[in-house]
Design a protein around this motif. Structure first.
Motif, PDB file in Angstrom:
ATOM      1  N   ARG A 158       1.898 -20.173  15.327  1.00 49.09           N
ATOM      2  CA  ARG A 158       2.672 -19.858  16.532  1.00 49.09           C
ATOM      3  C   ARG A 158       3.999 -20.615  16.548  1.00 49.09           C
ATOM      4  NH1 ARG A 158      -1.402 -21.795  20.934  1.00 49.09           N
ATOM      5  NH2 ARG A 158      -1.353 -23.526  19.430  1.00 49.09           N
ATOM      6  N   ALA A 159       4.163 -21.596  15.652  1.00 53.60           N
ATOM      7  CA  ALA A 159       5.426 -22.331  15.528  1.00 53.60           C
ATOM      8  C   ALA A 159       6.307 -21.552  14.546  1.00 53.60           C
ATOM      9  CB  ALA A 159       5.173 -23.753  15.037  1.00 53.60           C
ATOM     10  N   ARG A 168       7.286 -27.078  20.873  1.00 51.73           N
ATOM     11  CA  ARG A 168       6.128 -27.226  21.770  1.00 51.73           C
ATOM     12  C   ARG A 168       4.832 -27.045  20.994  1.00 51.73           C
ATOM     13  NH1 ARG A 168       3.006 -24.100  25.478  1.00 51.73           N
ATOM     14  NH2 ARG A 168       4.127 -22.161  25.023  1.00 51.73           N
ATOM     15  N   ARG A 169       4.795 -26.102  20.076  1.00 51.16           N
ATOM     16  CA  ARG A 169       3.585 -25.900  19.264  1.00 51.16           C
ATOM     17  C   ARG A 169       3.344 -27.099  18.351  1.00 51.16           C
ATOM     18  NH1 ARG A 169       1.122 -22.395  22.433  1.00 51.16           N
ATOM     19  NH2 ARG A 169       2.235 -20.398  22.579  1.00 51.16           N
ATOM     20  N   PHE A 170       4.410 -27.642  17.788  1.00 50.15           N
ATOM     21  CA  PHE A 170       4.255 -28.853  16.990  1.00 50.15           C
ATOM     22  C   PHE A 170       3.675 -29.977  17.840  1.00 50.15           C
ATOM     23  CE2 PHE A 170       7.783 -28.019  13.582  1.00 50.15           C
ATOM     24  CZ  PHE A 170       6.939 -27.137  12.939  1.00 50.15           C
ATOM     25  N   VAL A 213      -3.919 -36.144  13.385  1.00 47.15           N
ATOM     26  CA  VAL A 213      -2.983 -35.178  12.821  1.00 47.15           C
ATOM     27  C   VAL A 213      -1.699 -35.899  12.436  1.00 47.15           C
ATOM     28  CG1 VAL A 213      -1.542 -33.171  13.313  1.00 47.15           C
ATOM     29  CG2 VAL A 213      -3.942 -33.193  14.026  1.00 47.15           C
ATOM     30  N   PHE A 214      -1.337 -35.798  11.161  1.00 46.81           N
ATOM     31  CA  PHE A 214      -0.148 -36.478  10.652  1.00 46.81           C
ATOM     32  C   PHE A 214       0.958 -35.507  10.251  1.00 46.81           C
ATOM     33  CE2 PHE A 214      -3.048 -39.948  10.555  1.00 46.81           C
ATOM     34  CZ  PHE A 214      -2.277 -41.104  10.596  1.00 46.81           C
ATOM     35  N   ALA A 215       0.653 -34.216  10.189  1.00 44.75           N
ATOM     36  CA  ALA A 215       1.679 -33.222   9.859  1.00 44.75           C
ATOM     37  C   ALA A 215       1.291 -31.888  10.463  1.00 44.75           C
ATOM     38  CB  ALA A 215       1.853 -33.094   8.347  1.00 44.75           C
ATOM     39  N   VAL A 216       2.289 -31.165  10.950  1.00 46.35           N
ATOM     40  CA  VAL A 216       2.075 -29.814  11.478  1.00 46.35           C
ATOM     41  C   VAL A 216       3.192 -28.928  10.940  1.00 46.35           C
ATOM     42  CG1 VAL A 216       1.800 -28.344  13.503  1.00 46.35           C
ATOM     43  CG2 VAL A 216       1.075 -30.737  13.610  1.00 46.35           C
ATOM     44  N   GLY A 217       2.811 -27.820  10.322  1.00 46.64           N
ATOM     45  CA  GLY A 217       3.781 -26.841   9.850  1.00 46.64           C
ATOM     46  C   GLY A 217       3.674 -25.567  10.652  1.00 46.64           C
ATOM     47  N   GLY A 218       4.603 -24.667  10.432  1.00 46.84           N
ATOM     48  CA  GLY A 218       4.620 -23.422  11.187  1.00 46.84           C
ATOM     49  C   GLY A 218       4.733 -22.204  10.295  1.00 46.84           C
ATOM     50  N   ALA A 226      14.850 -21.231  15.004  1.00 44.44           N
ATOM     51  CA  ALA A 226      13.505 -21.454  15.537  1.00 44.44           C
ATOM     52  C   ALA A 226      13.314 -20.706  16.844  1.00 44.44           C
ATOM     53  CB  ALA A 226      13.294 -22.954  15.762  1.00 44.44           C
ATOM     54  N   GLU A 227      12.122 -20.161  17.026  1.00 47.06           N
ATOM     55  CA  GLU A 227      11.794 -19.558  18.312  1.00 47.06           C
ATOM     56  C   GLU A 227      11.647 -20.651  19.372  1.00 47.06           C
ATOM     57  OE1 GLU A 227       8.635 -16.711  18.281  1.00 47.06           O
ATOM     58  OE2 GLU A 227       9.687 -15.400  16.842  1.00 47.06           O
ATOM     59  N   ARG A 228      11.730 -20.249  20.627  1.00 47.25           N
ATOM     60  CA  ARG A 228      11.868 -21.194  21.732  1.00 47.25           C
ATOM     61  C   ARG A 228      10.721 -22.206  21.818  1.00 47.25           C
ATOM     62  NH1 ARG A 228      14.227 -22.378  26.463  1.00 47.25           N
ATOM     63  NH2 ARG A 228      12.952 -22.783  28.294  1.00 47.25           N
ATOM     64  N   ASP A 229       9.507 -21.809  21.459  1.00 50.38           N
ATOM     65  CA  ASP A 229       8.352 -22.710  21.589  1.00 50.38           C
ATOM     66  C   ASP A 229       7.998 -23.427  20.291  1.00 50.38           C
ATOM     67  OD1 ASP A 229       8.002 -22.155  24.276  1.00 50.38           O
ATOM     68  OD2 ASP A 229       6.637 -20.487  23.902  1.00 50.38           O
TER      69      ASP A 229
END
Length: 347
Positions: free
Chosen positions: A214-215, A102-104, A113-118, A96-99
């Motif tokens: 961005r995640a 943080r984006r999640f 919001v119940f789910a965040v993908g990248g 994973a990239e450093r952020d």
């Protein structure tokens, strides 16, 4: 600061260096992880080796999969044992990239919001994409594909190797269903995150599921997966998976995103490939042919999967993962949970 537990499911010592790199990337996050849970899928030597490797590393826990063999049960073990408000999932052969976290975390500032993908990018073992391999089929190697929504947008489902869920999502909908999803080196089925997301939004219609590109994670693609044989096998397996999911949630929901993909994105990809072939650009004809072959393989898998599902009356075991964090361990201590508790998803 919102607390995020990261679950990494592992199954083979062949990925030892990849596993270490994945954990290192989590430990380097700008938004520090609450904990990292390594869930080992019925591999005692790997379990012991990882336990020794991380025995003095704070915030890293090594667990045995408390359910049946496979990725879904491994994720459910991680959910049950985790303590964060958010549970994120990272593939064992990705960094994973450093952020990333943080984006999640930013996505969950909205309580709906119940789910965040990248966004998952391929890291080709050969150093570059094979000329014949169409970007429209990057999902074959577990990555975001050309035609997938970009930016920070609402989606039907997140992609499991680079995803996060609010803990309450599992309280509402249950865990990942057993009976679909990866199982070691067997036929590479998927679809478990799609089925979960559809089940979640049915139970909670106002739930928002996001992709934030961005995640970013980088997913290693070994040489064996750069070959056309794997491409065709994975496309076939995806067709089988879609048939199983559609059998459970209905074709209208199960194939909602795929209709636009097959009627608009893929024909455009064939057109670009043929154009590049006419312009003597490398790989154009190969990409066009691969798209056609991939569609044919997926369609064949869907037909076979549909017939199998009708004959078997298949149903998915949806596990209750909302108990105390000690639940999975208690089941393991009692002789190993069979993972089939909880409610059944109608098939």
């Amino acid at each position: 600061m919102i607390s995020i537990s990261v679950v990494v499911c592992v199954y083979t010592e062949d990925r030892w260096e990849d596993i270490l790199a994945a954990v290192a990337s989590v430990r380097a996050q700008s938004h520090a992880a609450h904990e990292t849970l390594l869930v080992v899928d019925h591999n005692t030597p790997l379990l012991d080796r990882l336990a020794e490797e991380y025995k003095q590393t704070p915030g890293v826990r090594v667990l045995a999969n408390a359910g049946p063999r496979g990725l879904s049960a491994g994720r459910n073990t991680g959910i049950a044992e985790s303590g964060g408000e958010i549970i994120a999932f990272l593939d064992d052969d990705a960094v994973a990239e450093r952020d990333w976290l943080r984006r999640f975390a930013e996505g969950y500032e909205d309580p709906l919001v119940f789910a965040v993908g990248g966004r998952t990018l391929p890291a080709w073992a050969s150093g570059r994409r094979p000329a014949w391999f169409p970007e429209e089929f990057d999902w074959v190697v577990g990555c975001m594909y050309l035609g997938h929504p970009t930016g920070r947008v609402r989606v039907r489902n997140v992609l499991g190797g680079n995803a996060s869920f609010r803990r309450t999502a599992f309280e509402i909908a249950g865990g990942f269903a057993n009976g679909i999803g990866r199982d070691g080196d067997k036929l590479p089925l998927g679809g478990e995150e799609t089925e979960l997301c559809i089940r979640l939004t049915r139970a909670r219609p106002d739930a928002v599921l996001l992709i934030d590109d961005r995640a970013i994670i980088h997913h290693r693609v070994p040489t064996a997966r750069e070959r056309f044989g794997y491409f065709r096998t994975r496309a076939y397996a995806e067709g089988v998976s879609k048939a199983l999911v559609s059998r459970s949630v209905g074709a209208q929901k199960g194939l909602e995103s795929e209709r636009r993909y097959t009627t608009r994105v893929l024909p455009a990809g064939v057109g670009r490939g043929l154009r590049d072939a006419l312009l003597a650009r490398p790989g154009g004809a190969g990409r066009a042919g691969a798209i056609v072959a991939g569609v044919a393989a997926a369609a064949g898998g869907y037909v076979v999967g549909s017939v199998r599902a009708r004959r078997s009356g298949a149903s998915f075991a949806v596990v209750d993962v909302t108990g105390a964090a000690s639940g999975a361990k208690a089941a393991d201590d009692a002789g190993g949970a069979d993972g089939t508790g909880g409610k059944e998803a109608a098939a």
